[in-house]
Design a protein around this motif. Structure first.
Motif, PDB file in Angstrom:
ATOM      1  N   ASP A   9       0.812  -1.219   0.000  1.00 34.40           N
ATOM      2  CA  ASP A   9       0.000   0.000   0.000  1.00 34.40           C
ATOM      3  C   ASP A   9       0.850   1.276   0.000  1.00 34.40           C
ATOM      4  OD1 ASP A   9       1.012   0.010   2.548  1.00 34.40           O
ATOM      5  OD2 ASP A   9      -0.917  -0.161   3.564  1.00 34.40           O
ATOM      6  N   GLN A  10       2.170   1.138   0.060  1.00 34.33           N
ATOM      7  CA  GLN A  10       3.038   2.307   0.008  1.00 34.33           C
ATOM      8  C   GLN A  10       3.486   2.634  -1.420  1.00 34.33           C
ATOM      9  OE1 GLN A  10       5.857   0.783   3.033  1.00 34.33           O
ATOM     10  NE2 GLN A  10       5.452   2.673   4.168  1.00 34.33           N
ATOM     11  N   ALA A  11       2.986   1.879  -2.386  1.00 37.74           N
ATOM     12  CA  ALA A  11       3.338   2.117  -3.777  1.00 37.74           C
ATOM     13  C   ALA A  11       2.075   2.153  -4.626  1.00 37.74           C
ATOM     14  CB  ALA A  11       4.277   1.027  -4.285  1.00 37.74           C
ATOM     15  N   VAL A  12       2.094   2.963  -5.644  1.00 38.41           N
ATOM     16  CA  VAL A  12       1.003   3.013  -6.614  1.00 38.41           C
ATOM     17  C   VAL A  12       1.399   2.141  -7.795  1.00 38.41           C
ATOM     18  CG1 VAL A  12      -0.359   4.466  -8.141  1.00 38.41           C
ATOM     19  CG2 VAL A  12       0.360   5.333  -5.890  1.00 38.41           C
ATOM     20  N   LEU A  13       0.572   1.151  -8.095  1.00 34.47           N
ATOM     21  CA  LEU A  13       0.887   0.178  -9.140  1.00 34.47           C
ATOM     22  C   LEU A  13       0.084   0.497 -10.404  1.00 34.47           C
ATOM     23  CD1 LEU A  13       0.767  -3.137  -7.055  1.00 34.47           C
ATOM     24  CD2 LEU A  13       2.662  -1.526  -7.317  1.00 34.47           C
ATOM     25  N   THR A  14       0.792   0.594 -11.510  1.00 34.09           N
ATOM     26  CA  THR A  14       0.145   0.797 -12.808  1.00 34.09           C
ATOM     27  C   THR A  14       0.418  -0.418 -13.673  1.00 34.09           C
ATOM     28  OG1 THR A  14       0.506   3.186 -12.649  1.00 34.09           O
ATOM     29  CG2 THR A  14      -0.067   2.279 -14.822  1.00 34.09           C
ATOM     30  N   PRO A  15      -0.598  -1.223 -13.986  1.00 31.45           N
ATOM     31  CA  PRO A  15      -0.360  -2.437 -14.781  1.00 31.45           C
ATOM     32  C   PRO A  15       0.071  -2.111 -16.202  1.00 31.45           C
ATOM     33  CG  PRO A  15      -2.710  -2.090 -14.436  1.00 31.45           C
ATOM     34  CD  PRO A  15      -2.016  -1.071 -13.601  1.00 31.45           C
ATOM     35  N   ARG A  16       0.975  -2.926 -16.712  1.00 30.70           N
ATOM     36  CA  ARG A  16       1.447  -2.785 -18.091  1.00 30.70           C
ATOM     37  C   ARG A  16       1.294  -4.129 -18.804  1.00 30.70           C
ATOM     38  NH1 ARG A  16       0.872   2.398 -18.535  1.00 30.70           N
ATOM     39  NH2 ARG A  16       2.322   3.671 -17.302  1.00 30.70           N
ATOM     40  N   ALA A  17       0.733  -4.078 -19.991  1.00 33.92           N
ATOM     41  CA  ALA A  17       0.508  -5.307 -20.752  1.00 33.92           C
ATOM     42  C   ALA A  17       1.831  -5.861 -21.261  1.00 33.92           C
ATOM     43  CB  ALA A  17      -0.432  -5.042 -21.919  1.00 33.92           C
ATOM     44  N   GLY A  18       1.906  -7.191 -21.287  1.00 28.19           N
ATOM     45  CA  GLY A  18       3.093  -7.854 -21.790  1.00 28.19           C
ATOM     46  C   GLY A  18       2.733  -8.924 -22.800  1.00 28.19           C
ATOM     47  N   LEU A  19       3.744  -9.511 -23.396  1.00 29.15           N
ATOM     48  CA  LEU A  19       3.532 -10.546 -24.408  1.00 29.15           C
ATOM     49  C   LEU A  19       2.951 -11.819 -23.816  1.00 29.15           C
ATOM     50  CD1 LEU A  19       4.023 -11.581 -27.334  1.00 29.15           C
ATOM     51  CD2 LEU A  19       6.316 -12.237 -26.584  1.00 29.15           C
ATOM     52  N   ASP A  20       3.406 -12.166 -22.615  1.00 25.25           N
ATOM     53  CA  ASP A  20       2.994 -13.411 -21.961  1.00 25.25           C
ATOM     54  C   ASP A  20       1.843 -13.117 -21.005  1.00 25.25           C
ATOM     55  OD1 ASP A  20       2.726 -15.795 -20.637  1.00 25.25           O
ATOM     56  OD2 ASP A  20       4.740 -15.800 -19.771  1.00 25.25           O
ATOM     57  N   PRO A  21       0.665 -13.704 -21.204  1.00 30.86           N
ATOM     58  CA  PRO A  21      -0.469 -13.459 -20.304  1.00 30.86           C
ATOM     59  C   PRO A  21      -0.211 -13.903 -18.867  1.00 30.86           C
ATOM     60  CG  PRO A  21      -1.202 -14.521 -22.335  1.00 30.86           C
ATOM     61  CD  PRO A  21       0.284 -14.582 -22.327  1.00 30.86           C
ATOM     62  N   SER A  22       0.761 -14.800 -18.674  1.00 27.60           N
ATOM     63  CA  SER A  22       1.052 -15.278 -17.318  1.00 27.60           C
ATOM     64  C   SER A  22       1.886 -14.299 -16.513  1.00 27.60           C
ATOM     65  CB  SER A  22       1.792 -16.619 -17.380  1.00 27.60           C
ATOM     66  OG  SER A  22       0.945 -17.656 -17.816  1.00 27.60           O
ATOM     67  N   ARG A  23       2.579 -13.395 -17.186  1.00 29.46           N
ATOM     68  CA  ARG A  23       3.428 -12.428 -16.490  1.00 29.46           C
ATOM     69  C   ARG A  23       2.627 -11.167 -16.218  1.00 29.46           C
ATOM     70  NH1 ARG A  23       8.844 -12.325 -16.261  1.00 29.46           N
ATOM     71  NH2 ARG A  23       9.061 -10.198 -17.068  1.00 29.46           N
ATOM     72  N   ARG A  24       2.535 -10.787 -14.945  1.00 30.20           N
ATOM     73  CA  ARG A  24       1.820  -9.571 -14.565  1.00 30.20           C
ATOM     74  C   ARG A  24       2.861  -8.530 -14.171  1.00 30.20           C
ATOM     75  NH1 ARG A  24      -3.709 -11.062 -14.148  1.00 30.20           N
ATOM     76  NH2 ARG A  24      -3.841 -12.823 -15.591  1.00 30.20           N
ATOM     77  N   ALA A  71      19.674 -17.753 -23.608  1.00 26.26           N
ATOM     78  CA  ALA A  71      18.796 -16.956 -24.468  1.00 26.26           C
ATOM     79  C   ALA A  71      18.872 -17.434 -25.910  1.00 26.26           C
ATOM     80  CB  ALA A  71      19.181 -15.479 -24.380  1.00 26.26           C
ATOM     81  N   ARG A  72      20.074 -17.777 -26.340  1.00 22.43           N
ATOM     82  CA  ARG A  72      20.243 -18.294 -27.713  1.00 22.43           C
ATOM     83  C   ARG A  72      19.507 -19.621 -27.865  1.00 22.43           C
ATOM     84  NH1 ARG A  72      24.533 -21.452 -30.247  1.00 22.43           N
ATOM     85  NH2 ARG A  72      24.603 -21.029 -32.488  1.00 22.43           N
ATOM     86  N   CYS A  73      19.617 -20.480 -26.864  1.00 22.17           N
ATOM     87  CA  CYS A  73      18.899 -21.763 -26.896  1.00 22.17           C
ATOM     88  C   CYS A  73      17.397 -21.561 -27.007  1.00 22.17           C
ATOM     89  CB  CYS A  73      19.189 -22.561 -25.615  1.00 22.17           C
ATOM     90  SG  CYS A  73      20.734 -23.440 -25.621  1.00 22.17           S
ATOM     91  N   ALA A  74      16.858 -20.720 -26.151  1.00 19.99           N
ATOM     92  CA  ALA A  74      15.401 -20.524 -26.110  1.00 19.99           C
ATOM     93  C   ALA A  74      14.902 -19.898 -27.405  1.00 19.99           C
ATOM     94  CB  ALA A  74      15.033 -19.645 -24.913  1.00 19.99           C
ATOM     95  N   TRP A  75      15.653 -18.928 -27.946  1.00 17.10           N
ATOM     96  CA  TRP A  75      15.250 -18.307 -29.207  1.00 17.10           C
ATOM     97  C   TRP A  75      15.247 -19.333 -30.333  1.00 17.10           C
ATOM     98  CZ3 TRP A  75      17.437 -17.563 -34.012  1.00 17.10           C
ATOM     99  CH2 TRP A  75      16.793 -16.630 -34.842  1.00 17.10           C
ATOM    100  N   SER A  76      16.299 -20.145 -30.397  1.00 19.62           N
ATOM    101  CA  SER A  76      16.380 -21.168 -31.445  1.00 19.62           C
ATOM    102  C   SER A  76      15.272 -22.199 -31.296  1.00 19.62           C
ATOM    103  CB  SER A  76      17.746 -21.864 -31.401  1.00 19.62           C
ATOM    104  OG  SER A  76      18.791 -20.972 -31.687  1.00 19.62           O
ATOM    105  N   ALA A  77      15.015 -22.611 -30.049  1.00 19.68           N
ATOM    106  CA  ALA A  77      13.976 -23.620 -29.811  1.00 19.68           C
ATOM    107  C   ALA A  77      12.607 -23.107 -30.228  1.00 19.68           C
ATOM    108  CB  ALA A  77      13.962 -24.025 -28.346  1.00 19.68           C
ATOM    109  N   ALA A  78      12.302 -21.856 -29.884  1.00 21.44           N
ATOM    110  CA  ALA A  78      11.006 -21.283 -30.267  1.00 21.44           C
ATOM    111  C   ALA A  78      10.879 -21.201 -31.784  1.00 21.44           C
ATOM    112  CB  ALA A  78      10.849 -19.900 -29.644  1.00 21.44           C
ATOM    113  N   ARG A  79      11.917 -20.744 -32.428  1.00 20.78           N
ATOM    114  CA  ARG A  79      11.886 -20.602 -33.894  1.00 20.78           C
ATOM    115  C   ARG A  79      11.706 -21.954 -34.576  1.00 20.78           C
ATOM    116  NH1 ARG A  79      15.564 -20.420 -38.258  1.00 20.78           N
ATOM    117  NH2 ARG A  79      15.079 -18.817 -39.800  1.00 20.78           N
ATOM    118  N   TRP A  94      10.090 -15.630 -25.115  1.00 15.36           N
ATOM    119  CA  TRP A  94      10.282 -14.293 -25.682  1.00 15.36           C
ATOM    120  C   TRP A  94      10.164 -13.221 -24.603  1.00 15.36           C
ATOM    121  CZ3 TRP A  94       6.357 -15.896 -29.947  1.00 15.36           C
ATOM    122  CH2 TRP A  94       7.023 -16.648 -30.928  1.00 15.36           C
ATOM    123  N   ALA A  95       9.220 -13.403 -23.670  1.00 10.23           N
ATOM    124  CA  ALA A  95       9.012 -12.411 -22.615  1.00 10.23           C
ATOM    125  C   ALA A  95      10.202 -12.334 -21.669  1.00 10.23           C
ATOM    126  CB  ALA A  95       7.740 -12.732 -21.837  1.00 10.23           C
TER     127      ALA A  95
END
Length: 359
Positions: A161-176, A292-300, A325-326
């Motif tokens: 309650d000591q911070a004001v939170l402003t939500p921001r949309a991201g690529l992954d729906p699981s990440r808030r 990061a290189r592994c994950a990018w290659s695997a996704a592609r 990607w996120a």
């Protein structure tokens, strides 16, 4: 020197993998997307019951008193199942930051608060978000019981309650993700800037956060590879499975080779952090770039194998590609970690080239 995991470490990691296989299903992931918080208190409780929340907490505060080496396979399992809960931010980054900060806290009330918070983390009764200066947005601040923030190098501990939170949309729906607005004060300051810098608190938090991301990326790589292999064995064209084509085999083999070469790099980084080596940040950045290189290659390649189906909302593959990607820009992007590596390699103090490999 033996770098293999002990039997106890292997058994713990296997128990967690079996637990996540049962509980963290793609169906649950999709259900959580539709909820307001995107989080499950019941799942968090189960994770704590497995001992995962207590891993980095000292035994004096009811934890297991373990370290980054134990986290390496566990974080890979979290990535493999795309765990949405803020386990790594709380139990790896925040718990270690509070643990290292505790001896530096001068105020008795603040010290008691830190001790209580560590005990609550170990018991699964608290989530803690970390607002690191390298992270423009803070993950899971909306469900955090406390938020560790940086201001001019000092460590501040806020209630939600000591911070004001402003939500921001991201690529992954699981990440808030949230943007924080807060006012530093003497009441919120936990550690001064000089003490935090001397103890390397924020550097340590960055390295642990990056280690957790790298481990998740390797877990995601394995999951996307498994999905692509399964699909290539089932999908048929001209009367035979597409996985029998050499071109498809080569795509997936390249990913598998990258993954096997990246795993020991991750484990070395975890060991360097656990031992407090001066070059731990270098090893973490190496692991982060390789993962990061592994994950990018695997996704592609996984999407290539699936064809147009790989882009659809209905397939589970999209859960893991979006997470990969996120995470690419989380806890330091590729450029930041390559710059850390480059600064070491090109500092003039090290011989480079094939002849100096083992010098």
């Amino acid at each position: 020197m033996d770098f293999t995991f002990t039997e106890e470490q292997e058994q713990f990691a296997e128990a967690i993998r079996r637990f996540l296989m049962t509980e963290m299903t793609p169906e649950l992931t999709r259900e959580l997307w539709a909820t307001e918080s995107g989080r499950s208190d019941a799942l968090w409780r189960q994770l704590a019951d497995q001992g995962m929340a207590a891993l980095m907490v000292p035994q004096e505060q009811g934890g297991l008193g373990l370290g980054e080496v134990e986290w390496a396979p566990l974080a890979q399992a979290c990535g493999y199942f795309a765990l949405p809960e803020p386990l790594l931010d709380t139990a790896l980054v925040a718990a270690a930051l509070l643990r290292d900060a505790l001896p530096l806290v001068q105020d008795d009330a603040a010290r008691d608060h830190c001790t209580t918070l560590l005990e609550r983390i170990a018991g699964g009764h608290a989530r803690v978000a970390v607002a690191h200066p390298h992270e423009l947005l803070v993950a899971d601040a909306h469900v955090a019981d406390a938020i560790l923030c940086e201001h001019e190098g000092a460590v501040h501990l806020l209630r939600r309650d000591q911070a004001v939170l402003t939500p921001r949309a991201g690529l992954d729906p699981s990440r808030r993700l949230f943007e924080l607005a807060w006012t530093p004060s003497g009441d919120t300051q936990l550690i001064s800037a000089a003490a935090a810098a001397a103890a390397g608190l924020w550097d340590g938090a960055l390295n642990r956060g990056a280690l957790g991301v790298a481990a998740q990326q390797l877990g995601l790589t394995q999951r996307m590879l498994d999905l692509a292999i399964d699909y290539s064995a089932q999908r048929k064209q001209f009367g035979k499975a597409i996985g029998t084509n050499q071109a498809v085999k080569h795509l997936l083999a390249d990913v598998a080779i990258q993954l096997e070469f990246a795993k020991p790099v991750l484990h070395r980084a975890a060991s360097a952090l656990a031992q407090g080596l001066s070059q731990a940040g270098l090893h973490v950045s190496h692991a982060r770039v390789a993962a990061a290189r592994c994950a990018w290659s695997a996704a592609r390649q996984a999407i290539q194998v699936h064809g147009a189906m790989g882009y659809t909302w209905e397939l589970d593959l999209q859960i893991f590609t979006k997470r990969a990607w996120a995470l690419a820009g989380s806890w330091g992007d590729r450029a930041f970690h390559k710059a850390r590596l480059g600064a070491h390699i090109l500092d003039g103090a090290h011989d480079i080239g094939a002849g100096a490999t083992f010098a």
